[in-house]
Design a protein around this motif. Structure first.
Motif, PDB file in Angstrom:
ATOM      1  N   UNK A 133     -27.603   7.684   8.195  1.00 27.65           N
ATOM      2  CA  UNK A 133     -28.865   6.938   8.272  1.00 27.65           C
ATOM      3  C   UNK A 133     -29.998   7.752   7.664  1.00 27.65           C
ATOM      4  N   UNK A 134     -30.921   7.038   7.037  1.00 26.11           N
ATOM      5  CA  UNK A 134     -32.128   7.655   6.495  1.00 26.11           C
ATOM      6  C   UNK A 134     -33.189   7.602   7.581  1.00 26.11           C
ATOM      7  N   UNK A 135     -33.558   8.744   8.120  1.00 25.49           N
ATOM      8  CA  UNK A 135     -34.350   8.820   9.343  1.00 25.49           C
ATOM      9  C   UNK A 135     -35.683   8.062   9.270  1.00 25.49           C
ATOM     10  N   UNK A 136     -36.529   8.257   8.236  1.00 21.95           N
ATOM     11  CA  UNK A 136     -37.814   7.554   8.237  1.00 21.95           C
ATOM     12  C   UNK A 136     -37.688   6.035   8.340  1.00 21.95           C
ATOM     13  N   UNK A 146     -30.017   2.225   4.982  1.00 23.40           N
ATOM     14  CA  UNK A 146     -31.088   2.638   4.073  1.00 23.40           C
ATOM     15  C   UNK A 146     -30.690   3.874   3.259  1.00 23.40           C
ATOM     16  N   UNK A 147     -29.414   3.982   2.948  1.00 29.28           N
ATOM     17  CA  UNK A 147     -28.909   5.106   2.163  1.00 29.28           C
ATOM     18  C   UNK A 147     -28.469   4.574   0.805  1.00 29.28           C
ATOM     19  N   UNK A 148     -28.894   5.183  -0.304  1.00 30.13           N
ATOM     20  CA  UNK A 148     -28.504   4.712  -1.640  1.00 30.13           C
ATOM     21  C   UNK A 148     -26.990   4.689  -1.826  1.00 30.13           C
ATOM     22  N   UNK A 149     -26.529   3.779  -2.697  1.00 32.92           N
ATOM     23  CA  UNK A 149     -25.096   3.606  -2.913  1.00 32.92           C
ATOM     24  C   UNK A 149     -24.444   4.878  -3.437  1.00 32.92           C
ATOM     25  N   UNK A 150     -25.142   5.630  -4.307  1.00 32.60           N
ATOM     26  CA  UNK A 150     -24.527   6.836  -4.868  1.00 32.60           C
ATOM     27  C   UNK A 150     -24.306   7.902  -3.795  1.00 32.60           C
ATOM     28  N   UNK A 151     -25.143   7.878  -2.759  1.00 31.87           N
ATOM     29  CA  UNK A 151     -24.947   8.819  -1.650  1.00 31.87           C
ATOM     30  C   UNK A 151     -23.750   8.386  -0.805  1.00 31.87           C
ATOM     31  N   UNK A 177     -24.628  15.899  -0.405  1.00 35.91           N
ATOM     32  CA  UNK A 177     -23.667  16.653   0.409  1.00 35.91           C
ATOM     33  C   UNK A 177     -23.304  15.866   1.664  1.00 35.91           C
ATOM     34  N   UNK A 178     -24.303  15.222   2.282  1.00 32.30           N
ATOM     35  CA  UNK A 178     -24.031  14.422   3.477  1.00 32.30           C
ATOM     36  C   UNK A 178     -23.099  13.261   3.143  1.00 32.30           C
ATOM     37  N   UNK A 179     -23.318  12.628   1.984  1.00 31.82           N
ATOM     38  CA  UNK A 179     -22.423  11.561   1.558  1.00 31.82           C
ATOM     39  C   UNK A 179     -21.004  12.063   1.349  1.00 31.82           C
TER      40      UNK A 179
END
Length: 308
Positions: free
Chosen positions: A192-195, A117-122, A174-176
């Motif tokens: 991972x996107x926590x929510x 659930x993380x965007x591609x740009x990230x 930054x995480x990416x």
């Protein structure tokens, strides 16, 4: 039925053809290299016994020719023939061609990052392309993040970073960057996107996949939790999932990175109150103590890039 005369002519042609191939082979640079090998030299009898094998070896292209899509034209299946002299025979075996080796290495490296659930740009973010804003304190964070990834790759450090700040200032990016920096050092990570992950885990109760999903996050070599605190606070999310997850990673010395809109102190207050149980400060503190053990806190400052 073939006459004896015709049979003799056929055999003669086969012998002449074999001799022609033999003469071509012994003059071929690949074959002469095998003949001149000091440890396991290729002999004349081996050449005659394994002529077809050696002809396949000699006839294959030496260099890889690449098409516009980056695939090897010279070796369409991606493998080259090699010769191993063993037990008096020339044995054929296959190895990946240089193009396939590069492609396989790229795929292995790409697979070092798992994302949910993380965007591609990230997922594709790198420190090489990150925007440096003079009004932001990104520079010291970038330096610190790169150093931490070096330490993790060398086994010198398991402590990650807890990056917090206002909306839209680039915490997730930054995480990416950290995930890709680890990838370049051949360290696998999971971002991972926590929510959304909490929703997935809750939905897993219906099909029995919760335990397997949770175990995947818990055992990740490097775990990157994006937007902690953005989810609905419940005793189950706080105690059974997040605190338990952080405790396991703390005990196992597993590197963990976290982003949030809240400082750790503010996060503790947010998690201390739930609709179900009211105020539970001790349980919230139990969670944030593990964050502090796992991560160094860093407040990122700057503009909201989403409003541009």
């Amino acid at each position: 039925m073939e006459s004896m005369s015709d049979l003799l002519k056929t055999n003669k042609r086969i012998e002449q053809n074999n001799e022609r191939i033999y003469q071509q082979l012994i003059q071929h640079p690949k074959i002469t290299a095998l003949i001149n090998d000091k440890e396991k030299p290729l002999t004349a009898s081996m050449i005659r016994n394994d002529m077809i094998t050696l002809k396949h070896y000699a006839d294959q292209p030496t260099e890889c020719e690449v098409d516009s899509d980056g695939n090897c034209i010279s070796h369409p299946d991606g493998y080259v023939i090699n010769i191993d002299i063993r037990e008096g025979r020339a044995n054929m075996y296959y190895t990946p061609c240089p193009v396939k080796e590069r492609q396989d290495a790229f795929r292995r490296k790409e697979n070092l990052i798992q994302s949910y659930h993380v965007p591609k740009d990230i997922k594709n973010a790198t420190f090489d392309t990150i925007f440096i804003d003079g009004d932001s304190n990104r520079n010291p964070l970038i330096r610190k993040a790169i150093q931490v990834t070096k330490d993790i790759a060398s086994g010198d450090n398991y402590r990650g970073l807890y990056v917090h700040g206002e909306f839209g200032i680039g915490k997730s990016y930054i995480l990416g960057c950290i995930a890709n920096e680890l990838k370049e050092k051949s360290v696998s990570s999971m971002i991972v996107y926590v929510p959304e992950i909490l929703r997935d885990l809750k939905a897993g109760f219906r099909d029995g996949t919760t335990d397997e999903k949770y175990r995947t996050f818990k055992e990740a070599e490097v775990l990157i939790l994006d937007d902690l605190g953005a989810e609905d606070v419940t005793p189950w999310a706080r105690d059974e999932i997040i605190t338990s997850l952080l405790h396991h990673r703390m005990v196992q010395n597993k590197p963990t990175f976290i982003s949030s809109n809240y400082s750790i102190s503010d996060l503790e207050y947010r998690y201390s109150i739930t609709k179900e149980n009211g105020r539970e400060e001790t349980k919230a503190r139990r969670m944030t103590e593990r964050i502090r053990a796992l991560c160094e806190e860093f407040e990122l400052k700057g503009k909201n890039y989403r409003t541009k």
